[in-house]
Design an enzyme around this catalytic site. Structure first.
Site, PDB file in Angstrom:
ATOM      1  CG  ASN A   9      19.843  15.322  11.223  1.00 32.30           C
ATOM      2  OD1 ASN A   9      19.641  14.105  11.320  1.00 32.30           O
ATOM      3  ND2 ASN A   9      20.144  16.084  12.259  1.00 32.30           N
ATOM      4  CE  LYS A  11      16.908  17.212  13.617  1.00 30.67           C
ATOM      5  NZ  LYS A  11      16.526  18.375  14.398  1.00 30.67           N
ATOM      6  CG  HIS A 100      22.300  17.726  15.769  1.00 28.93           C
ATOM      7  ND1 HIS A 100      21.311  17.994  16.685  1.00 28.93           N
ATOM      8  CD2 HIS A 100      21.842  18.173  14.570  1.00 28.93           C
ATOM      9  CE1 HIS A 100      20.296  18.582  16.056  1.00 28.93           C
ATOM     10  NE2 HIS A 100      20.591  18.700  14.776  1.00 28.93           N
ATOM     11  CD  GLU A 102      17.849  17.244  17.584  1.00 29.55           C
ATOM     12  OE1 GLU A 102      18.051  16.194  16.942  1.00 29.55           O
ATOM     13  OE2 GLU A 102      17.180  18.205  17.135  1.00 29.55           O
ATOM     14  CD  GLU A 172      21.713  22.046  12.784  1.00 30.31           C
ATOM     15  OE1 GLU A 172      21.101  21.825  11.737  1.00 30.31           O
ATOM     16  OE2 GLU A 172      21.672  21.277  13.770  1.00 30.31           O
ATOM     17  N   GLY A 178      13.638  23.043  14.904  1.00 35.32           N
ATOM     18  CA  GLY A 178      12.319  22.434  15.104  1.00 35.32           C
ATOM     19  C   GLY A 178      11.283  23.374  15.700  1.00 35.32           C
ATOM     20  CB  SER A 218      12.963  26.664  11.438  1.00 41.20           C
ATOM     21  OG  SER A 218      12.594  26.046  12.655  1.00 41.20           O
ATOM     22  N   GLY A 239      16.279  19.631   8.899  1.00 37.33           N
ATOM     23  CA  GLY A 239      15.637  18.605   9.709  1.00 37.33           C
ATOM     24  C   GLY A 239      14.254  18.277   9.170  1.00 37.33           C
ATOM     25  N   GLY A 240      13.232  18.891   9.747  1.00 39.56           N
ATOM     26  CA  GLY A 240      11.844  18.587   9.404  1.00 39.56           C
ATOM     27  C   GLY A 240      11.547  18.595   7.913  1.00 39.56           C
TER      28      GLY A 240
END
Ligand code: 13P
Length: 255
Positions: A9, A11, A100, A102, A172, A178, A218, A239-240
């Site tokens: 993802n 983002k 999600h 967010e 999640e 994050g 993470s 993600g990251g």
């Protein structure tokens, strides 16, 4: 159909040149290092404007698949600035992330709206990756399972058996997204087993065993192997680490 899956993802990150460079690097690394066939389905979810150009750099008919990060609940019409599921399908998307945290937090997406988005995605032939997860406060109050049960009941379990067949679930925990603070493999396994149990209750044991349940929060090249080795963890929503070709490739190779 249950399968091992790693979904990236992205983002709201990358420019077009960065997106093209990132996917090219990932594709080459994966091809070079897995003799072309990783033991896992890889889904990349870039921002909307980059779906088509990123899709063009993905080898067709193999392990790579394209996904979007959201879609609108209506099929078409006067909804300025929005993107429909059919539009996504027409540019080569197979998957769409829905629910999600967010989106739930910053865009006030609730279970009712997510139910409509799920229906719209399925009607356009997209496979939803439906996210659930608790805040740190909910976990510390001991309400994690109650919270997840409600998100699943109100957001997801209204689908028919045939519709639910198309869904991948992603757990999640919000406190892990994050933050560099990953759930332990025991925590992830406990929740994944609980989710599978809820699916068995809402549908049947066969549906529960056939559903892929991903962990997100993470997840990185260092902890992926341990997380993915848990019996009910079928992969990750990243993600990251999905923005770094070396890390994402290593995660793909963690099965
Ligand atoms: P991080 O991997 O950056 O924690 O993000 C997880 C996530 O939200 C994926 O959807």
């Amino acid at each position: 159909m249950r399968k091992n899956m790693v979904a990236g993802n992205w983002k709201m990150n990358t420019t077009l040149p960065e997106a093209q460079a990132l996917i090219s690097e990932i594709v080459h690394m994966v091809q070079d290092e897995t003799t072309g066939t990783p033991a896992v389905e890889v889904v990349v979810c870039p921002p909307f404007p980059f779906l088509l150009p990123v899709g063009k750099l993905i080898p067709q008919g193999g392990s790579f698949h394209l996904g979007a990060q959201n879609c609108h609940q209506k099929a078409s019409g006067a909804f300025t600035g929005e993107v429909s599921a059919a539009m996504l399908q027409s540019v080569g998307c197979e998957y769409v992330i829905l629910g999600h945290s967010e989106r739930r937090q910053y865009f006030r997406e609730d279970d009712e709206l997510l139910s409509q988005k799920l229906k719209a995605a399925l009607a356009a032939g997209l496979k939803p990756i439906f996210c659930v997860g608790e805040t740190l406060e909910t976990r510390e109050q001991g309400d994690t399972f109650k919270h997840l049960e409600k998100q699943l009941q109100d957001g997801l379990f209204h689908l028919s058996n045939e519709e639910f067949d198309q869904v991948t679930v992603a757990y999640e925990p919000i406190w892990a997204i994050g933050t560099g603070k990953t759930a332990t493999s025991e925590q992830a396994q406990e929740v994944h087993a609980f989710i599978r149990e809820q699916i068995a209750r809402a549908y049947d044991a066969k549906a529960a065993l056939a559903t892929s349940i991903l962990y997100g929060g993470s997840c990185n090249a260092q902890n992926a192997r341990e997380l993915f080795s848990q019996p009910d963890v079928d992969g990750g929503l990243i993600g990251g680490a999905a923005l770094k070709s070396r890390d994402f490739t290593d995660i793909i190779k963690s099965f």
